[in-house]
Write an enzyme that holds these catalytic residues in place. Structure first.
Site, mmCIF file in Angstrom:
data_model
loop_
_atom_site.group_PDB
_atom_site.id
_atom_site.type_symbol
_atom_site.label_atom_id
_atom_site.label_comp_id
_atom_site.label_asym_id
_atom_site.label_seq_id
_atom_site.Cartn_x
_atom_site.Cartn_y
_atom_site.Cartn_z
ATOM 1 N N LEU A 94 1.795 -20.901 9.747
ATOM 2 C CA LEU A 94 1.512 -19.611 10.364
ATOM 3 C C LEU A 94 1.817 -19.747 11.848
ATOM 4 C CD1 LEU A 94 -1.960 -18.637 8.773
ATOM 5 C CD2 LEU A 94 0.297 -17.768 8.138
ATOM 6 N N ASP A 95 2.340 -18.681 12.458
ATOM 7 C CA ASP A 95 2.550 -18.703 13.909
ATOM 8 C C ASP A 95 1.257 -19.060 14.618
ATOM 9 O OD1 ASP A 95 5.139 -17.940 13.498
ATOM 10 O OD2 ASP A 95 4.853 -15.845 14.080
ATOM 11 N N MET A 96 1.358 -19.676 15.771
ATOM 12 C CA MET A 96 0.187 -20.089 16.516
ATOM 13 C C MET A 96 -0.777 -18.923 16.741
ATOM 14 S SD MET A 96 -0.114 -21.955 20.250
ATOM 15 C CE MET A 96 0.323 -20.496 21.208
ATOM 16 N N THR A 140 -1.122 -16.218 14.933
ATOM 17 C CA THR A 140 -1.573 -15.598 13.690
ATOM 18 C C THR A 140 -2.763 -16.366 13.126
ATOM 19 O OG1 THR A 140 0.703 -14.927 13.201
ATOM 20 C CG2 THR A 140 -0.868 -14.876 11.369
ATOM 21 N N ARG A 155 6.365 -9.795 12.324
ATOM 22 C CA ARG A 155 6.393 -9.311 13.708
ATOM 23 C C ARG A 155 7.661 -8.495 13.957
ATOM 24 N NH1 ARG A 155 4.418 -14.808 16.838
ATOM 25 N NH2 ARG A 155 4.414 -13.457 18.680
#
Length: 600
Positions: free
Chosen positions: A404-406, A408, A546
């Protein structure tokens, strides 16, 4: 909450100590002042086992029997309760010892006292062989708590007596009560104010250390847990397709009970009474949002605090109920750390919120701002993967199977073994897993955002893109539902940004459903229109959701708090949460589904 560590070894030791308590070889101290309603109540008996680095093993030759240091070693012949409960005892010579056993009980008033015969008997048990034995005391001594409560204690009791007297006067012959009077309401609210003030003083005494070596206070946890953004979002239009059933749910991913209860419960009389002073209203609200009394006094936080102090590699942790059967507990049964108190504290101590764990996999609820895997440079080593390896020493070097993106938050599954890693990797690559997200999108048009002083960022489209996107630019409403097929590749001149490229980009397929239209209040107090979206990605591209939100070929509304494709105000986070994950267990073959409450 789900037990964060294996329980079996610690459970056996708990049962052994319970048996010694029954025989009288171990005893529970009796509090000097114990109320009638608490007399005879049971408690939780907790044990943690772990491995101590050999260089950290205490030297018993340099410590006297009563010396109170990090790990004072006491011979069995001199074993006794030290006044503050902070003692340890060698079971045999500490040379080359690595195994440690920590024991404690819940609460602050009672402690375990061990006899010389107890230490003789444990030498015969295999799980005590070549082990160091520690007792974990309360995090805050009872004397300090009593001092914090003393200032308001007498007045609170006087108010309680007055309230009870007024309530008794309202009793009808039928046994029911007449309507509450204004005088009684005011007394109740004044008591709430004083109780809140006292609890704040008590909670300010509690400080913890995390497995990552960071220190934090209970008040920091409380403020972080009860200051969710969703409380500022006012729903104005409910819409959208119901969430699809992705399979049998598990208890592991259910929302934590204390957070849900503390945010919603308010006494009816408080809401109806408009003449109360503002300071009493604030105090009443604060009282309701504070966690239950005794938070921090359960067995699990004490065990973990001692384990961190000793820098142990934790092997097992368990708690059993010791006492008479009641409506919530059965004697000698194992219970996980409690939802009401421990679930609020333990994720901060462990560094991860554990939703599920077995010998093959771990499922966690990632916080926003934490990397999934280590990045480049010493300042980017803290991550889900590194924290997991610190918790579980037998974990493989690369446990992550997806990211997961940082920014998120939400559910991730990680592998503890190579076999589990290989199988989960295969499932993600072949799209046999199902992921669902929830996001809050900025509902303003680009013109409105520009009018508000927000300069439009590169929303994913390449400057040389000549595709016809006029329809997207002219219509800023979001369809009720649909599926987006977009093409993106990395912008080699501006990594990690992704840009639209229909010719060379990779296809990203995203299903979406509008859940509601809301009014979002940002950290600066500004209210803006927002749209809550349920996303189901059918591919796994970088920044897929996103870009699906922000790009003009997608919904053309960036996710609130997006630092790459939108705008992030000070004190704001990316409002994107991975709320549901389904996969097949890599060993058992069972289909598993985990859900996490959306924190905004």
């Amino acid at each position: 909450m789900f037990p964060p560590f294996d329980q079996e070894e610690a459970r056996k030791i708990c049962l052994f100590i319970a048996k010694e308590l029954d025989k009288g070889e171990a005893k529970l101290s009796i509090p000097e002042k114990e109320s009638l309603e608490r007399r005879g109540n049971g408690l939780m008996l907790g044990v943690l086992t772990g491995l101590l680095e050999e260089e950290n093993v205490p030297d018993c030759q340099n410590l006297s029997a009563g010396e109170k240091k990090l790990s004072p070693v006491i011979s069995p012949e001199k074993a006794r309760e030290i006044s503050d409960g902070n003692f340890s005892s060698e079971i045999s010579s500490p040379v080359n010892h690595k195994k440690c056993i920590i024991v404690t009980v819940s609460g602050i008033s009672r402690r375990l006292i061990f006899s010389d015969r107890f230490f003789e008997s444990i030498k015969k048990e295999d799980f005590f062989k070549d082990a160091l034995f520690y007792y974990a005391p309360p995090l805050v001594p009872q004397k300090e708590i009593n001092q914090a409560l003393a200032e308001n204690d007498r007045e609170i009791h006087l108010l309680t007596d007055k309230i009870n007297l007024l309530k008794e006067k309202r009793r009808l012959p039928s046994g029911k009560y007449s309507d509450i009077s204004q005088e009684e309401k005011n007394l109740i609210q004044k008591r709430l104010s004083l109780t809140s003030e006292s609890l704040n003083k008590v909670y300010s005494l509690y400080n913890f250390k995390s497995m990552q070596g960071k220190s934090f206070s209970l008040m920091q946890i409380i403020k972080g847990s009860f200051s969710g953004i969703r409380k500022s979002s006012e729903k104005s239009d409910k819409a959208g397709k119901p969430l699809a059933d992705a399979g049998a749910n598990t208890d592991a991913g259910k929302p934590l009970l204390p957070r849900k209860k503390q945010q919603t419960t308010k006494p009816a009389f408080f809401l109806q009474d408009k003449e109360n002073p503002k300071e009493l209203q604030k105090a009443a609200i604060l009282q309701i949002r504070l966690p239950p009394t005794g938070t921090g006094d359960c067995a699990a936080p004490k065990l973990l605090e001692k384990a961190i102090e000793l820098n142990l590699k934790i092997l097992s942790m368990a708690e059993i109920y010791y006492g008479k059967e009641n409506k919530n507990r059965f004697p000698l049964q194992v219970y996980p750390p409690c939802d009401e108190r421990c679930a609020l504290i333990l994720p901060s101590i462990l560094g991860l919120e554990i939703l599920y764990r077995d010998s093959d996999i771990v499922v966690i609820n990632k916080e926003s701002g934490l990397l999934s895997v280590p990045g480049r440079g010493p300042d980017k080593q803290d991550s889900v993967s590194s924290r997991l390896k610190r918790l579980y020493p037998g974990c493989i070097e690369q446990p992550a199977v997806h990211r997961l993106d940082m920014e998120t938050s939400g559910i991730m599954v990680l592998a503890l073994t190579k076999e589990a890693h290989r199988e989960l990797n295969r499932q993600f690559e072949s799209r046999e897993t199902q992921k669902e997200y929830e996001a809050l999108l900025d509902g303003r048009t680009p013109e409105e955002r520009l009018k508000d002083g927000l300069e439009e960022k590169n929303n994913g489209s390449h400057p040389s893109d000549n595709s016809d996107s006029s329809a997207c630019k002219e219509d800023f409403s979001i369809p009720q539902s649909g599926t987006l097929e977009l093409y993106f590749r990395v912008d080699i001149d501006n990594r990690p940004h992704q840009i639209w490229d229909q010719e060379y980009g990779k296809k990203a397929v995203t299903e979406f459903h509008v859940l509601s239209k809301e009014i979002y209040t940002n950290p600066q107090g500004k209210k803006i229109p927002a749209v809550r979206i349920h996303f189901i990605p059918h591919t796994g591209r970088t920044h897929q959701l996103r870009l699906a939100s922000a790009d003009i070929h997608g919904l053309n509304h960036p996710i609130i708090g997006d630092t790459l494709y939108g705008h992030c105000q000070e004190g704001e986070r990316l409002l994107l949460h991975a709320k549901k994950l389904s996969f097949t267990h890599p060993v058992s073959g069972q289909r598993m589904t985990f859900e996490s409450k959306v924190p905004f």
